[in-house]
Motif scaffolding. Sequence first.
Motif, PDB file in Angstrom:
ATOM      1  N   ASN A 440       0.851  -1.198   0.000  1.00  0.00           N
ATOM      2  CA  ASN A 440       0.000   0.000   0.000  1.00  0.00           C
ATOM      3  C   ASN A 440       0.885   1.246   0.000  1.00  0.00           C
ATOM      4  OD1 ASN A 440      -3.069  -0.762   1.655  1.00  0.00           O
ATOM      5  ND2 ASN A 440      -1.542  -2.274   1.082  1.00  0.00           N
ATOM      6  N   PHE A 458      -5.836   2.055  -8.766  1.00  0.00           N
ATOM      7  CA  PHE A 458      -7.044   1.490  -9.368  1.00  0.00           C
ATOM      8  C   PHE A 458      -7.974   2.569  -9.907  1.00  0.00           C
ATOM      9  CE2 PHE A 458     -11.487   0.065  -8.773  1.00  0.00           C
ATOM     10  CZ  PHE A 458     -11.487  -0.970  -9.693  1.00  0.00           C
ATOM     11  N   TRP A 537      -9.413  -2.232   5.238  1.00  0.00           N
ATOM     12  CA  TRP A 537      -9.720  -2.875   3.949  1.00  0.00           C
ATOM     13  C   TRP A 537     -11.007  -3.693   4.051  1.00  0.00           C
ATOM     14  CZ3 TRP A 537      -7.366  -3.228  -0.983  1.00  0.00           C
ATOM     15  CH2 TRP A 537      -6.279  -2.366  -1.163  1.00  0.00           C
ATOM     16  N   ALA A 595     -15.299  -6.147  -5.252  1.00  0.00           N
ATOM     17  CA  ALA A 595     -14.323  -5.119  -4.921  1.00  0.00           C
ATOM     18  C   ALA A 595     -13.656  -5.431  -3.591  1.00  0.00           C
ATOM     19  CB  ALA A 595     -15.003  -3.748  -4.856  1.00  0.00           C
ATOM     20  N   HIS A 597     -11.162  -3.076  -1.106  1.00  0.00           N
ATOM     21  CA  HIS A 597     -10.610  -1.715  -1.125  1.00  0.00           C
ATOM     22  C   HIS A 597     -10.520  -1.122   0.274  1.00  0.00           C
ATOM     23  CE1 HIS A 597     -14.629   0.134  -0.436  1.00  0.00           C
ATOM     24  NE2 HIS A 597     -15.058  -0.934  -1.091  1.00  0.00           N
ATOM     25  N   CYS A 598      -9.706  -0.092   0.364  1.00  0.00           N
ATOM     26  CA  CYS A 598      -9.664   0.685   1.594  1.00  0.00           C
ATOM     27  C   CYS A 598     -11.002   1.394   1.744  1.00  0.00           C
ATOM     28  CB  CYS A 598      -8.518   1.695   1.544  1.00  0.00           C
ATOM     29  SG  CYS A 598      -8.474   2.721   3.039  1.00  0.00           S
ATOM     30  N   PHE A 604     -10.161   5.132  -1.547  1.00  0.00           N
ATOM     31  CA  PHE A 604     -10.676   4.355  -2.680  1.00  0.00           C
ATOM     32  C   PHE A 604     -10.810   5.268  -3.906  1.00  0.00           C
ATOM     33  CE2 PHE A 604     -14.458   2.177  -4.821  1.00  0.00           C
ATOM     34  CZ  PHE A 604     -13.666   1.234  -5.444  1.00  0.00           C
ATOM     35  N   GLY A 609      -7.672   0.279  -4.217  1.00  0.00           N
ATOM     36  CA  GLY A 609      -8.570  -0.862  -4.276  1.00  0.00           C
ATOM     37  C   GLY A 609      -8.157  -1.802  -5.388  1.00  0.00           C
TER      38      GLY A 609
END
Lengths: 637, 637
Positions: A440, A458, A537, A595, A597-598, A604, A609
């Motif tokens: 990350n 993303f 996440w 999905a 993702h954060c 996001f 993500g």
Amino acid sequence: MALLPGAARRLLCSLFLCLWLSTLARAATRRYEWEVSYQFKSPDCVRKLSATINGQTPGPTIRATQGDTVEVKVRNSLLTENLAIHWHGIRQIGTPWADGTEGVTQCPILPGDTLTYAFVVDRPGTYMYHAHYGMQRSAGLYGVVVVVVAAAPGAKADDAEPFAYDDEHHVLLNDWWHNSTYELAVGLASVPMVWVGEPHSLLINGRGRFNCSAAAVPGTCNATSPECDTPVFAVVPGQTYRFRIASVTSLSALNFEIEDGRRRSGGHTTTRRATSAGLLVFLPFPHVHLGCWTLPTQRKWLSRPKSSYFAGSFLKSMVVLLGHEMTVVEADGHYVKPFVVKNINIYSGETYSVLIKADQDPNRNYWLASNVVSRQPATPTGTAILSYSGDRAPPSTTPPTGPAWNDTMYRFQQSVATVAHPAYVEPPPPRADRTILLLNTQNKIDAHTKWALNGVSFTLPHTPYLVAMKRGLLDTFDQRPPPETYAYQGYDVYAPPQNPNATTSDGLYRLRFGSVVDVVLQNANMLAPNKSETHPWHLHGHDFWVLGYGIGRFDPAVHPASYNLKDPVLKNTVAVHPYGWTALRFKADNPGVWAFHCHIEAHFFMGMGIVFEEGIQRVASLPPEIMGCGETNGGHR
Amino acid sequence: MALLPGAARRLLCSLFLCLWLSTLARAATRRYEWEVSYQFKSPDCVRKLSATINGQTPGPTIRATQGDTVEVKVRNSLLTENLAIHWHGIRQIGTPWADGTEGVTQCPILPGDTLTYAFVVDRPGTYMYHAHYGMQRSAGLYGVVVVVVAAAPGAKADDAEPFAYDDEHHVLLNDWWHNSTYELAVGLASVPMVWVGEPHSLLINGRGRFNCSAAAVPGTCNATSPECDTPVFAVVPGQTYRFRIASVTSLSALNFEIEDGRRRSGGHTTTRRATSAGLLVFLPFPHVHLGCWTLPTQRKWLSRPKSSYFAGSFLKSMVVLLGHEMTVVEADGHYVKPFVVKNINIYSGETYSVLIKADQDPNRNYWLASNVVSRQPATPTGTAILSYSGDRAPPSTTPPTGPAWNDTMYRFQQSVATVAHPAYVEPPPPRADRTILLLNTQNKIDAHTKWALNGVSFTLPHTPYLVAMKRGLLDTFDQRPPPETYAYQGYDVYAPPQNPNATTSDGLYRLRFGSVVDVVLQNANMLAPNKSETHPWHLHGHDFWVLGYGIGRFDPAVHPASYNLKDPVLKNTVAVHPYGWTALRFKADNPGVWAFHCHIEAHFFMGMGIVFEEGIQRVASLPPEIMGCGETNGGHR
């Protein structure tokens, strides 16, 4: 039962199973009709345009029984803005098109149009829903989903749960800006990035109290608006309450606490620590890895000794919850091995159930407090009132201020303490078929600030993946999968990235159906030195086992050996702590596109993500209602 | 020419025609690529999220030659908001799907999608474009379209026009709020209606200057931002300029004036009136009907005597334009009989060309001023600088404050004075096949404040009419046509409506193809007593002849006899004055579906519009790009 012969026991078990199944067979359909519109609301006394459901923010609570079908007919009465609503924590087994994730599982709902989401709530627990389009969630479009246990006929629902309580309250936590969602988003996309600043307020059940004398626009703040009345949670002395707590914050990691009745008026939490010193213990979990990081504050985690952990049946007889301490019993819809905390850390996208005993002096009220942790707070404590008498009088005490915001280990240890309830352990598969290691990082792309995984930021495609893949429109997104790993040997997670550049992609990870996938989320230093944030996440369509946490750099050759394969908790949202890593495992057994993702809205939006596909060929025919954009539009390209 | 025999003249005429046609045959395609996004802009020094085209508001000017095809590829990079752009004044002959009117001619463009508008600009003149979706125009999405005359080869373009000038300037007028478009719209839709208040600023070419000390939010106003530099119009002494003026205001009727050089510094316009007293005249136009209304101010209209009107050829030699007076030469793309004004009233949706002679003292600069009329102004004068030296120095004088805001007759008379240029008269058909009499009223529907025509408040359908009618989706809108008339005999236009209730409908008027239609717009008192506003009505797909204006109640048995059938001007937007009526005629000869509505953004939003269909069966196959919503969506209903 032990007195019965084996055959009789099996018969009785079968009978119970039949009864339980017959309960499921009687599963109801819970129907809701929602109209989403902008309205002027004053959640923290400051008037602001808010996205509402049937005129309210938060929206109505969905309450259903395990096995029910929930049908929500959503009409978009926003003016020029589209819409999608995600049912956070509901796995959507067999209904991947109802996940409500714009760009992934559906086209957005156009103004004037209606979309009916229909899905089965197959597991009991505490969930939530919220907009999943642009940064619309921040505009106020969110609410709680409670799924209660399908009890055997004639039995009380909570008999089926490993704990007992007399009544329940819902605590929906949020952070709130006076700026519009558009202002937030455009600022993030600007060069240089314009950060709107820390939230103006923390909301509890959609209510906060901004200091009107600090209001930016005169005349927009009304401290007497009933819309910002401090929420009151009424309790009856001696009773035990289940507080279902959910955080839908756009940014903030929070700490939630109920004021300790034994604290003297005006006293500090240190008093509490002194009086409960006998309960302080540092738990050396085997799967804690501290690496080379120097912890900012080596404060100890307040908890009962490990020996005081116990199964549900024992808990039911336990009444000695002192000073509004909380016994954590559920996380993201799963029963956890109960543990007691003075306050609970909760990250955006997480839910917890805690039990609280109303056993304090009933002649006064107590504060419930929500405080920012993990980022240096610039937002006042969010408050509510625990009322024994039923009156709304604010306590004369100071609300709890929570732990030190930068006490990472305090939070880390709560994460580690959250394991499966002994009677409800679902053992994870012993090994993974595939491991994806995701670094990350914060990056720059064409001078824009972005977040990236393994150097790839993303972007959402304009034809939702689910539609594109079912219809063979494979030119609508990058067919190259994003990278599975990064050069971890040489990466210093404590330093800003040597190469801050990243690329963008809307490629996804295709998973073999039924395979076991490990994902290790590796946190790192941001662009600025000495900075690393917590990222919660969230995985759609699944729960994952949380196998381990660490601080420092994950080593695939070393750390998996210490994974907790015995009683890892199942969750749908998990924190990756500053400079730390979190390892999780899931089975790719839910046909669809999901999905991951954060859950920080801004992160996001800025690319934090990825997306998984699994068993796409097993997905039934898509309802046409979810199409109409991108390549399935009339032709706007 | 008069010396040539008839045959030779005809030959020469044919030759010119061929040359002209060959010019048309050489018509170019002008291609534009636009990305629409929100950006922080400070048009009046106050930072606000604005809808921009390629990062700018106003958007780029489209400049094309008569006969050209304009192709604009519009990409929607708004985040969650859809989009449609209308080409205001372009009739879209043969391309009704390119009119850009959401709900009427197209589905909106979704975020991430692209739509290419392609249409022929068949007539020279001054036009504009702007968003036509929700109240998006107010967010800053607008610009100018200039179509120049296709001149004979070798000839200067302006030889083909009945006036000469040395250079031209564009003046794009707007009003501006610091509130978001959503705040405006939600306020209007609330019960009770919340009116955002008068505009914060008047913009000229997208720039104004708000008084930063009055800014609501500290830190958002920056008086030194280059984005709010006062626009400068450079002139060379002695030259004549064509000012192409367009108003895209959301609300305000404006008066535009250039400071009179003969006025003393600090003096008032009354000085000007005194010095030009010899030019004052009251024009008793035969088609002016004053009814029983008592005019608030019987001030006289400043103009040259009628005898000073003259055709273009004579004008070319005329150089005696004193004190930056304006000679009006074009309205909405049509040449008008030139008339001279000290200042010009312009309503939202109108365009004018005026000629100005730079013949004042070149050693100082002069103010251009835009002032609110017709509503009690609470917005400061919008200003720009006319600069002889090219420097940006603001004049030390006070900008013109315009006429009294409530001097309705002053504005009425300018409307009446606007007739076709003698050499360019297109005579209207002598009589109408159908007359629609529309009473404009403010109403209440379920406690919402609305505008209605003959008691019917317009709502847009979710499937655009053009798509619905071509595809036979006739259940998508009310098949009952709205009423053709109202009970005019008993209606007191000077009193609030006796029955304030109205109904809503998305029905439309189906016109016989090729028929001649008269529409009489009857203004009236609003809900509050002693209040009637000016409504600028704009017709899509056509120009209409303006046959007459009156004050008071229109009587179909009396007033048509006094219509101006000799030299009525063709326009696409026309004012209906307070308590007044306006009669117009058009030929229903453009196959398509066309909106006709008040151009005040809030009024159309509140139902002040109707829709005409004509020759739908003659419309070619629709491009799929305009579909994808309502009944043509995947299935959102």
